[in-house]
Scaffold this active site. Structure first.
Site, PDB file in Angstrom:
ATOM      1  N   GLY A   1     -19.521 -88.849  -8.436  1.00 25.29           N
ATOM      2  CA  GLY A   1     -19.642 -89.448  -7.109  1.00 25.29           C
ATOM      3  C   GLY A   1     -18.927 -90.786  -6.992  1.00 25.29           C
TER       4      GLY A   1
ATOM      5  CD  GLU B   1     -18.158 -86.315  -4.780  1.00 25.17           C
ATOM      6  OE1 GLU B   1     -18.034 -85.415  -3.944  1.00 25.17           O
ATOM      7  OE2 GLU B   1     -19.223 -86.509  -5.415  1.00 25.17           O
TER       8      GLU B   1
ATOM      9  CD  GLU C   1     -19.152 -84.327 -10.045  1.00 26.40           C
ATOM     10  OE1 GLU C   1     -18.309 -84.428 -10.968  1.00 26.40           O
ATOM     11  OE2 GLU C   1     -19.206 -85.106  -9.090  1.00 26.40           O
TER      12      GLU C   1
ATOM     13  N   GLY D   1     -20.531 -83.084  -4.323  1.00 28.71           N
ATOM     14  CA  GLY D   1     -21.292 -82.976  -3.072  1.00 28.71           C
ATOM     15  C   GLY D   1     -21.077 -84.157  -2.154  1.00 28.71           C
TER      16      GLY D   1
END
Ligand code: 1HE
Length: 261
Positions: free
Chosen positions: A111, A114, A134, A142
């Site tokens: 993340g 991300e 991940e 996600g």
């Protein structure tokens, strides 16, 4: 939503740059739900004076991604809502009011990558490394990574990162497009701040066009993209500030384009 794990500081003569800093170094700036919501809130309520943001992480690592201690048993519906919460927070970063420059160092993983990929410019120092663990944790991105990361490095490289756990170092990251700038260890923040002070002085409509129109134009079929570009160009050049800037150049009062030293 408030948390002690996020701080804001204003810099520049006009307080035109906001330093937004993750301050959870003991957990390598891992993002729990409170921190994700605090980021969203912070980007929704930037002070009026701010024209650019530097996004930084305290300590040796930019961000270790999702706080894995919060990864409890969720049913499918809860999982969708959790991912959508990340989406809405990172959308505020990408499609907020002002450009965001990430100062990357150490881990930019999961993340954290991300989050970095939602920023407009990424400056990495030599300690930076990128990964998408991940795959090995049995989960999936996600936080918008499936949309944003392939646009930076392509589907094939992201697939490899997730299937094999491949880690890109700072130089490889810059080569494949994860960062636009690579600087010596410890200098990412200073470089990001230097760029933010420049970006904050652009005409606001130009920055708006680059943040909100360009990525959408790039996704449009070419004939629609040309039309949207023409409309955006006409709006930008009709602004009084654009006219003043062009006039200043023609009168020899504005800087020329120069090769960097
Ligand atoms: C954490 C996290 C975390 C550290 N969630 N607690 N992300 C990951 O799979 C990356 C996991 N983290 C690591 O691989 C390493 O911690 C680092 C390479 C980032 C840094 O290593 P190091 O040696 O400097 O630190 P450390 O000793 O591993 O971690 C220090 C503490 O931070 C330790 O807690 P402590 O209580 O034992 O001191 C770690 O447990 C804690 N910590 N990272 C929770 N991520 C929207 S979906 C996104 C999906 C993902 O992001 S999945 C990828 C998650």
């Amino acid at each position: 939503m408030s948390t002690q794990d996020l701080e804001i500081e204003l810099r520049g003569d006009q307080q035109e740059v906001a330093i937004v800093r993750l301050t959870r170094p003991a957990k390598r700036n891992a993002l729990n739900d409170a921190l994700v919501l605090a980021l969203k809130d912070m980007f929704d309520h930037l002070p009026e004076s701010v024209g650019a943001v530097v996004l930084d992480g305290q300590g040796d690592h930019f961000c270790a991604g999702l706080d894995l201690s919060e990864l409890k048993e969720r049913d499918a519906g809860q999982g969708v809502h959790h991912s959508r919460m990340w989406h809405s927070a990172l959308e505020r970063v990408q499609y907020g009011r002002v450009p965001v420059i990430a100062a990357l160092h150490g881990a930019v993983v999961g993340g954290g990558l991300e989050l970095a990929s939602a920023c407009h410019i990424r400056v990495a120092d030599e300690t930076t490394f990128y990964a998408l663990p991940e795959g090995s944790r049995g989960i999936f991105v996600g936080g918008g990574g499936a949309v944003r990361i392939p646009r930076l490095i392509g589907v094939a490289r992201m697939t490899d990162m997730m299937l094999t756990g491949r880690v890109y170092d700072a130089a490889e990251g810059e080569r494949v497009g994860l960062a636009q700038y690579l600087v010596p260890a410890g200098q990412a923040f200073d470089k990001a701040l230097q760029l933010a002070l420049v970006v904050a002085k652009n005409a606001p409509l130009t920055n708006y066009a680059l943040m909100h129109a360009l990525p959408r134009i790039a996704e449009q079929p070419a004939d629609q993209g040309f039309m949207t570009e023409a409309l955006m160009a006409a709006i930008a050049q009709s602004a009084p500030e654009a006219k003043a800037r062009v006039r200043a150049f023609l009168e020899g009062k504005a800087g020329k384009v120069q090769k960097s030293a």
